[in-house]
Every structure is written in C-alpha cells, then in structure tokens.
Write a protein that holds these residues in place. Structure first.
Motif, PDB file in Angstrom:
ATOM      1  N   TYR A  44     109.896  95.559  67.602  1.00 22.07           N
ATOM      2  CA  TYR A  44     109.654  94.959  68.910  1.00 22.07           C
ATOM      3  C   TYR A  44     109.445  93.449  68.766  1.00 22.07           C
ATOM      4  O   TYR A  44     108.566  93.007  68.024  1.00 22.07           O
ATOM      5  N   ARG A  65     110.299 109.676  71.419  1.00 26.34           N
ATOM      6  CA  ARG A  65     108.912 109.758  71.876  1.00 26.34           C
ATOM      7  C   ARG A  65     108.892 109.435  73.375  1.00 26.34           C
ATOM      8  O   ARG A  65     109.717 108.680  73.866  1.00 26.34           O
ATOM      9  N   ASP A 118     104.186 101.402  66.318  1.00 28.17           N
ATOM     10  CA  ASP A 118     104.156 100.562  67.517  1.00 28.17           C
ATOM     11  C   ASP A 118     104.732 101.360  68.684  1.00 28.17           C
ATOM     12  O   ASP A 118     105.915 101.701  68.684  1.00 28.17           O
ATOM     13  N   PRO A 119     103.915 101.655  69.685  1.00 23.48           N
ATOM     14  CA  PRO A 119     104.430 102.447  70.817  1.00 23.48           C
ATOM     15  C   PRO A 119     105.556 101.749  71.579  1.00 23.48           C
ATOM     16  O   PRO A 119     106.256 102.394  72.358  1.00 23.48           O
ATOM     17  N   ARG A 120     105.758 100.460  71.374  1.00 24.73           N
ATOM     18  CA  ARG A 120     106.831  99.751  72.083  1.00 24.73           C
ATOM     19  C   ARG A 120     108.193  99.890  71.409  1.00 24.73           C
ATOM     20  O   ARG A 120     109.187  99.368  71.902  1.00 24.73           O
ATOM     21  N   ASP A 121     108.218 100.519  70.251  1.00 25.63           N
ATOM     22  CA  ASP A 121     109.484 100.686  69.527  1.00 25.63           C
ATOM     23  C   ASP A 121     109.713 102.187  69.320  1.00 25.63           C
ATOM     24  O   ASP A 121     109.000 102.836  68.563  1.00 25.63           O
ATOM     25  N   LEU A 164     112.494  96.377  73.512  1.00 17.69           N
ATOM     26  CA  LEU A 164     113.050  97.702  73.232  1.00 17.69           C
ATOM     27  C   LEU A 164     112.650  98.698  74.316  1.00 17.69           C
ATOM     28  O   LEU A 164     111.585  98.582  74.912  1.00 17.69           O
TER      29      LEU A 164
END
Lengths: 484, 479, 96
Positions: A198, C62, A231-234, B49
């Motif tokens: 990210y 996810r 990383d929850p954004r990736d 992303l």
C-alpha cells in the motif's frame, strides 16, 4: 560515524553517544557533497529531516522512541510520502505531492527512522541500470563510469557510498538484489505479501515487493522487522506474525542444506564473479553447511515469462496516468484523445512506453492465450521447480548477476541484453520467494553478489545465513575509496 | 414483407445498497458535492489498493440464491481495460470468466396470464464509474467521481425476451426482487437501477439471431419499452429497405424518443481482460451460503402464491399486491385487523389507496395513511356502520386529515341508520310527499321502486342501511 | 515474429500513446525482438498446467467490513489535479 552500521548507530543514539541531529547533519553533508557525482537522490528533505531529528532526540532523551529512533534513512522514490514529492523517477510525476504515506513509510516513521530524502530509481522501477530515470542516471560509487544497477540504483548507491545507513527499495525482477550486488551492499526482497504494497507505486502487482538495502544482514534484519507485517489495506498482504529476525541471526549453520543452482552457472557467468561465489560457498561449508547442486529445469524460461507478466500488469497499472487527476498534462489538448496521448507520451520515457506496449500486445485479443496465459502456466512450472528444490534443501544459492556492474550506455540500445541482466533474480519474484544479495568479493575490482533464495516466509533463515557469512568475511564493510 | 420477431436480452445494473464502496471506505450516498465522496482508491491514486467489501459479497449471494442460481465457490475479479475520463484507473474491476452467480432464472407473467421463465446467464460484481457533466463548462467536460467505486451487480439475461412488454415485465420483476432482498434501493431516477438492452430482429420462424445493437443506460421502465420498440422498428425498416444492421452501441435519447449511434464508443473495443493481481480469488464456502439462504425473506413468487391460498385472492390481485415488499406488508397489516375481509382489504388497497397515492405521487411507505387507520375504515364497512358509498367519502376525509374513520363518521354523523322505525318514518314521509308516483307504482310501474330508494336515501343523507331499506320498501309501497 | 508498423500503431493507440513517425521504426524493431524473445515460451510443455496469477498458493480474498472510513479530502486530493472547476476534474469536451 558514517562508517558505522545502522545497528551501531541505533545503539549510539539510544546510549546518547550521538544525537540524531548530529547524525542527520553529517549524512546530509555527505549527500550534498555526492549529489553531483552520484545523483542518488531525487529529493532531499533536509528541513523536515532536521525537525524530525530534533523530535527524535527529545524522545531519546526521555527514554522513549522506536527501534530506529533518530536513525537517518531514505526511501526509494516510489514510496508515497505525505507532503513530499514522489516522482517514481518519471516526468509523469515530476510534481506529484503525495497526500498520504505508504504503509512502509508510516511504519518506519513510527519506528523513529528519520527520512533524509527520496532516492533515484529507474522510471516506474522499469530498468536494470538506473538509466531510465527522468532525473538522470545514478552512478556507481565504485566507479562512476558504471551503472549502479536498477531499479533501486539510488538506494544501493547511497548505502554503498554511506550517504545513508540504509534505505527502502523494491524488487519486481531483481531491483533490490541486482543493484545491491553491483554496489557491494546487502539487499533483501522478502516473501511476496510479507511487506505491505500500500502506497508503493505499482509496476507489476503480482511481482512487486518492498525490501531494504543496508550495509549488513544485521542492519537489514533490524529494518525489515519494522517494515514487515499485515496491512488491512493490501489484499495481498499476509496475515501472519513477523518473527524476530534479530533473535535468529546468530543461529549456527551446522546441518544447513544449501542447494547450488546449476542453471545459474551454466551460461554467461563471468569467470571472476563465479570464483567469488564459489569461495563464498566454501565459507558456508566451513560453517557446517552442506552444499549440493540443484537443478531448476524451467528457470531458463523465467526471463520470457517475466517479460510477459510484468509488462501486462504494468500496461494496466499505468493506465491511471492520464493527465486528469494528477500527473503530467500536456498543454492545450484539443480533444480527449489528444489529452491522453500527448500527456502520456510526454510523461513516460521510452522504456516505460516499450513495456506498456508489450503488455498491451500480450493482453490483446488473439494473443492473450498464446502469451499471457502461457506465461502464467510456465510461471507455475517455475514455482513448482522451486518447491521441489525446497523439499531437498533449506536454501538455494548462486550468483546475483551474470557480471559485475557494466558501463553507462553499454546496454541501452538493446532491450533484450538489458533484460537478460535479471536472469538469476527473476525466478524468486515469479514464485514469490524471499531472496537476498550479499557482497561476496570483487571481480576485477568490482563487487560481486551472492544470491540466497529461501522458501516462502524464510526471511529469518536467509538473514541468519547471511549474517553468519558476514561474521566470517568483511566484503560488506568495504567502502568505495572516494567515499571512505 | 415478412413478419419479424424481436429478440431481447437485458443487462441490468443494480447498485448495491452498501454504506461504503466496493473496494474503499468512501461513502456511497447520492447527491453529495462533486468529488467529496471520492477517496484515494476511488480516484485511482498512485500506490493505493482495493480491498473487497464483505457486504457486497453477501448481497450478491442473496441475489443468486433468490433466482435459484449457482453460487460460485471460487470467483475472480478481472480488470477491464479502457480509457474514459469517468474511469479513473483506466480499468474497471469486474468479474469476467468466473462470476459469483451463474445460471439462474426469473419468472414473468405475460399479458395473457401465462408464466414465462427468463434465464439469467450470470450476475457479477463490479465497480460503477463516475459521471461526466457536459453543461455549463464551456469547452470542457467535468468529471465527478463520487459514483466511482459504488458496488454494482450486473445481471445478464439470456436473449429470451420477444417483445418490449416482456422486457419491461422482466425488468420490473428484477426490480421487485432486488428491493425484496434489500440489496438495492431501486431508485431509477438516481441511477441505482438501470439497464442496457441488446436488441435484434429476425424473420418469424427462423433460428439464427440477427445482428444486435446494444442500447445503453436506460433508466425507466417506460423508456425500456419505448427504446426497444423504436430500435426494433428501426432495424426492421432498415432491413426491409435493403440495409444491414451493424453491431454497435446506441444511446437512448428520451427527448427525441429515438436511439442513436454513440460516437465515443464506436471503435471496436479490446478490453484486455486479465485477473486483477491486486485482488485474490474470492472463495465462498457452503456454510456461508447456507447462512445467507436462511436469512432470505419470503420472495415475491412465494408470497403471491400464499396470498392466493390464504386470502382467496385472484392470481392477478396477488401479483399486484406483492409487487413490492412494502405494499405486501401493508396489505397484510390491514388483513390482520380485518381477518374476515381479505378481499375487501385487497380491493381498498389496490383501489382507493393506490389511486390516492398515485394522485399525490407518494410511496406506500410514506406514512400518509397507516394500515391500522385504513383497517379502521374497513371494520366499519364490515359491521354495517357505514355503506361502501359513504366509506369513500370517509376515506377522502381520512386521506386529507389524518383522523380515524370512527372520528370522521362521528363528526360528520355518517353512521348508517339501522333503526327500522326511523327508516319506516322516512319512507312514510316520502310516500306522503309523492302521491302521484306512488299511484303509478301501485298501477304496475315497477321501475319506480328505484325512485323511492333514491328519495329515502336523499332524505336520510344516504345513511339508511340499503338492505333494510329495500326490505321495508318492498313491504310498504304495495300498500 | 516481426510486428508491422500498423500493429505498432494499433498497440500505441490502445495504450493511448502517441509515437512520433520517426520513432515508430525503433519501437517496431524493439517490440519485434521482444515478441520473438517471449516467443520462446512456446517451447514449454504446459498441457494440464493451470495459469498462476498469484505468487502465493492458497491465499484467498479477505473481506473488509462495510464501514465508511474515508472523510471528504477533496481539497487535498485536488491539489495534484492539473485542471479543476467547481470541484470537478476538467477534460476537453466529450461528445457522447
């Protein structure tokens, strides 16, 4: 103090033997002095760095601060840094000020690292020599007539010349390991998914991985420990705990099974370079490891696979640069198509255009199956070769590159010759494996790199092997004369 | 001149009613200031992303189960690459080879009452694009990316519809369904529910499909009908005058009532689909599917069947009353208050109430007249407090005032006269006032019976119980 | 396999790149040699081998909870925009 490793500097800072402001000033001075010769930086952020260093000193004085508190640091210029220009080495993003920090940047900031600037690179990370940068080529500190390698040429040159103790870098087909080898420094590309993508400007999403270039494996371990993690954004980031890489560094290597990549010694490997690698393998044997030959029969196809997959992904990833929301926009477009075509043609350099066009071609109607799907099938064969090898050995080793650094301009005319530079490094990207390059001597006076490849998530094992090797050798401590 | 058959397939785009976007945490509310709901991911900023919204998956599975489709255990997001200013990344994230929903069907009722099954080839998830604004910006077009990244489910039918009317029935049915499932607000004016129509014609009796034109972005049922009718007629005329239909994208122009070729999409597209490397394969397990299935509401077909069986309604009435979940719920709330009168309730809901809502442009859920209040009126009809005719007057007053039926009946003194003595008194007074008519009636002019009914009703302001009045007149008039 | 000039022009158009007429022969030559190079893949026996789109086996997508987390930052985000008016990004007039 610039001769000291990041590990020593971090300890000195913590013990208050040196202040962050002193360190930052010293490194800034070295950066300034070298910039005309090396061109390692695109942007130097002196003012912010000093302000951050003062804050770090206050934290250290209060006994607080992260693991890298006050340590001077640099980011490859494709990591987005809030409020600071992020160019990706391209005219397209010459004036792009990122409104946000990449996850890697914010993690290292949280650990206390002080950013001194943004490092030069091949345009959009597409290149193996740093000659495609819009901001001019980076030069090799060992010999300024030579390339530093690419695409993380600025990071490797800066660490080699001790303009920084360590820097971030990225690796899509060898962009950490190849310049690390050319510049005589240590570089690690972790497992795909280990470090968040990210905020890292994408080249080829299924291959890109962030890592670090440092003076030693121990330093690299110290930095990677802060960068790595979920990383929850990736969506492609892996939700698994990060081991303490430092704790594993000193494990003995007795019983370690090393596979030597047969195919890497078959073709085109420079003889002096080969001697360096063979000597390094002998060191591992002395440390108690066993060495045997391993074959990856499909690995010779890794370069053509890469030159289908990476351009395909890049052709799509770079479609967003259209002159509308950010980035270069041509003057006085007379219609939409003109806006797109001229903004993109003016904003991108020749190599980026070549890759975009290659990628567009292999995805287009009638060619998708023959090229893109075929390449993804061969990719699976290559990954399976590695998986089979790791059923037999713990680590694979070989040269990082076929030759040491070459002269500027030597390979720009022929893209294929340039692409073949990454012949040994691409396999690890295709299979998502962690891989390192470690200085292992000098071939005709130029640094040679030993490549170490491990199974998925074996970073600790890689760093352990590299560290034990570096305890026995001093190649990694050599500094080019001009910067010593 | 041969007879022609129209062949229609619809691609319906329904915006999923999530709070946040399909791949970002930006809000999806309609009508915000331009670009105020476009975050870095929606803008396609360098380095960002996508991460998939869980609710989007649940809604797609809900839809798939509702149409009896196959839910893919493994589906893949792909990039559809093309350049357009409302498409920030230069590609749209969609599903191509492996969609989340495949092979379902939807039943529609044709005009003659027969049921036709329309196959749904697939339904896949994708992100919506932004909007281009062409007015008031001189030589420029303005781009608002608030809508970019809003989740869509694209529902692709088989080319199995044969008239504009069938297409409308199908689209209405899908509209009903997505609102039943609470996965889309169905607001067509805001573009939450819109469709592209693939239209071709062929001589009746032939198998081979004609060349089709794709009509883009039709956002009302009326326009679907008109656009298809226009397009079919255009194609027939073209062929009959020796021309050939070309495969192209056409735009429906509601102002001119015609379709026209879209210049901007003219060139043959090569979308270069490939799996999006930023997203991993979506895996759905059996337990998840079962959990979604258990949470499904009663669907319109099942509800209509139940209305026929439980309330004795006609198939048509049941279809009308189940057109939306709100209407059906309203009807059943009324029936709960007057359980003996389901048909009376149906007549009032479909009749007076629907007319009043239509007249004022209101939705059933607007709360103007609650089911309880309407039921209060029906109770008074059922217990003979008021006649049906008086009831309409009471209804109007209720619609206008917010009062209960009883309060209005009381205040206006509309209560029916059921006291025999009082009715007899009124009859006698009318007989006394109209001796000539009485004489004629008694001489055999039976038709005058109605005259006396009218006079007594007039004298009682319509409140005399009609049945009782009839009885009593029959006794009294002959003398 | 050599690419024709027309093919190169078509690819450039799909990618919205404008090539100078003088550059075209060079790109034509470069791309032809790249295409020839990747043509080596033909030799590989891949019958029954599934394409590999992701480097890590077994990972699946996810899901993110449906929560609004991004505030309005239009002013900040539009600082990089070459041309805006009334909050809109401007492009030369598009005729649909």
């Amino acid at each position: 103090m610039y001769r000291q490793t990041l590990t020593q500097l971090a300890a000195d800072l913590r013990a208050r033997r040196v202040s962050s402001v002193e360190l930052v000033r010293a490194f800034l001075a070295r950066i300034e002095a070298s910039q005309r010769d090396l061109n390692a930086f695109v942007t130097v952020t002196a003012e912010q760095a000093l302000a951050q260093a003062e804050a770090a000193d206050r934290a250290l004085a209060a006994g607080r601060g992260g693991a890298l508190e006050g340590v001077p640091f640099g980011h490859k210029d494709l990591f987005c840094t809030a409020g600071v220009r992020t160019t990706c080495g391209s005219r397209m993003l010459k004036q792009f000020i990122s409104p946000y920090d990449a996850t890697v940047v914010s993690r290292l900031k949280a650990a206390g690292a002080v950013m001194l600037g943004k490092l030069n690179m091949d345009e959009f990370a597409m290149g193996s020599s740093n000659e495609t940068s819009y901001f001019g080529p980076v030069r090799n500190p060992w010999n300024r007539a030579l390339v530093p390698g690419g695409s993380s040429g600025g990071s490797a040159a800066a660490v080699a010349a001790r303009l920084l103790p360590a820097a971030t870098a990225t690796d899509t087909g060898g962009s950490i390991r190849q310049p690390a080898a050319f510049c005589g420094v240590t570089g690690i590309k972790p497992t795909y998914g280990r470090v968040s993508r990210y905020g890292m400007i994408a080249f080829a999403s299924s291959l890109d991985q962030a890592g670090v270039i440092a003076a030693s494996a121990e330093d690299a371990a110290r930095v990677l420990r802060e960068m790595a993690g979920f990383d929850p954004r990736d969506s492609t980031s892996v939700d698994a705990p990060v081991p303490d890489y430092l704790a594993e560094l000193d494990q003995p290597l007795a019983g370690l099974k090393i596979g030597v990549l047969k195919e890497f010694f078959d073709t085109g490997l420079d003889a002096a370079y080969e001697r360096c690698v063979r000597e390094a393998l002998a060191v591992f044997e002395r440390l108690g490891a066993s060495v045997r030959e391993v074959s990856l029969p499909n690995i010779p196809l890794s370069v053509p696979v890469y030159y289908v997959v990476a351009p395909a992904e890049c052709s799509s990833n770079l479609a967003r640069y259209d002159g509308v929301r950010f980035g270069h926009r041509c003057a006085e477009a007379h219609d939409l198509e003109d806006l797109y075509k001229r903004s993109r043609s003016e904003g991108f350099g020749a190599e980026v255009k070549r890759r975009i066009m290659t990628g567009t071609y292999v995805l287009s109607a009638g060619y998708y199956d023959a090229y893109y799907l075929k390449a993804q099938r061969v990719r699976r064969l290559i990954a399976a070769d590695f998986a089979r090898a790791f059923g037999e050995v713990d680590l694979l080793m070989g040269p990082t590159t076929p030759t040491p650094a070459f002269e500027l301009g030597a390979k720009v005319a022929d893209p294929i010759t340039m692409y073949l530079n990454d012949i040994y490094t691409i396999g690890a990207n295709l299979a998502g494996l962690p891989a390192m390059s470690v200085p292992c001597g000098f071939a005709a006076g130029l640094p040679a790199g030993l490549q170490i490849i491990g199974p998925h998530f074996a970073e600790a094992r890689l760093l352990n092997a590299a560290h034990r090797y570096q305890r026995e050798t001093d190649w990694h401590l050599r500094i080019p004369e001009a910067y010593a | 001149m041969s007879a022609w058959e129209t062949v229609i397939g619809l691609e319906i785009h329904a915006q999923l009613a999530t709070r946040s976007k399909i791949f970002s945490g930006a809000p999806t509310a309609y009508g915000a200031a331009p670009n105020s709901q476009a975050c870095l991911v929606d803008l396609g900023y360098p380095g960002v992303l996508p991460v998939l919204n869980a609710e989007v998956v649940r809604m797609a599975v809900r839809f798939g189960l509702a149409i009896g489709a196959r839910i893919a255990r493994h589906s893949v997001f792909a990039r559809k690459n093309y350049f357009y200013p409302d498409l920030p990344k230069g590609y749209q994230i969609s599903q191509y080879e492996l969609p989340i929903v495949a092979a379902g069907a939807i039943e529609i009722v044709l005009e003659d009452g027969t049921v036709k099954r329309i196959g749904v080839t697939r339904a896949h998830l994708e992100e919506d694009a932004g909007k281009s604004l062409h007015e008031g910006l001189g030589a420029f077009t303005g781009i608002d990316l608030n809508r970019a990244g809003t989740p869509l489910i694209e529902i692709v039918s088989e080319p199995e519809m044969r008239s504009a009317k069938e297409a409308v029935a199908y689209m209405k049915k899908v509209h009903t369904l997505v609102r039943y499932l609470e996965i889309c607000d169905g607001n067509m004016q805001e573009g939450s529910f819109r469709c592209d129509a693939n239209v071709s014609v062929r001589p009746v009796g032939t198998e081979k499909f004609g060349t089709r034109a794709e009509i883009k972005n039709i956002n009302s049922f009326r326009y679907v009908e008109k656009a298809i009718q226009y397009e079919a007629a255009r194609q027939i005329e073209l062929i009959e005058s020796g021309g050939k239909v070309v495969q192209e994208t056409r735009l429906w122009d509601p102002d001119k009532g015609e379709t026209r070729s879209m210049r901007s999409k003219e060139e043959a597209n090569d979308y270069r689909y490939f799996p999006d490397p930023d997203l991993l394969p979506l895996e759905i397990d059996a337990a998840y599917i079962e959990a979604v299935r258990e949470a499904l509401p009663e669907l319109p077909d099942a509800k209509a069947a139940r209305f026929v069986a439980a309330y004795g309604l006609s198939a048509y009435d049941a279809l009308v009353l189940t057109a939306s979940r709100e209407l059906a719920d309203y009807y059943e709330a009324v029936v709960r208050a007057v359980p003996e009168q389901p048909k009376l309730a149906a007549n009032w809901v479909m009749g007076e109430l629907s007319a009043a809502l239509n007249k004022d442009g209101l939705e059933i859920g607007a709360g103007r007249l609650s089911a309880e209040r309407l039921a209060g009126l029906l109770v008074r009809i059922a217990d003979d407090t008021i006649s049906g005719k008086i009831a309409k007057e009471v209804f109007e007053a209720m619609w206008a005032s917010g009062e209960s039926a009883d309060a209005i009946i009381e205040a206006k003194g509309l209560k029916q006269i059921t006291d025999t003595g009082a009715i007899e008194q009124a009859i006698e007074a009318v007989m006394a006032k109209n001796p000539a008519q009485l004489a004629e009636f008694r001489a055999g002019k039976d038709k005058l019976f109605g005259f006396f009914v009218g006079q007594v009703m007039k004298a009682t302001q319509g409140k005399a119980n009609p049945a009782q009045l009839n009885e009593l007149l029959k006794k009294k008039l002959p003398g | 396999m050599a690419l024709t000039r027309e093919q190169v022009e078509n690819i450039a158009h799909l990618a919205r790149l404008e090539l100078e007429p003088a550059e075209i022969p060079r790109f034509q030559q470069n791309l032809s040699s790249i295409v020839e190079f990747i043509g080596e893949l033909e030799r590989a026996e891949t019958a029954g081998i599934a394409p590999m789109a992701h480097p890590l086996p077994g990972l699946t997508q996810r899901l993110r909870p449906d929560v609004v987390s991004e505030p309005d930052e239009r002013e900040l985000y539009q600082k990089n925009a070459p041309q805006v008016a009334a909050g809109l990004y401007l492009v030369p007039k598009v005729i649909e």
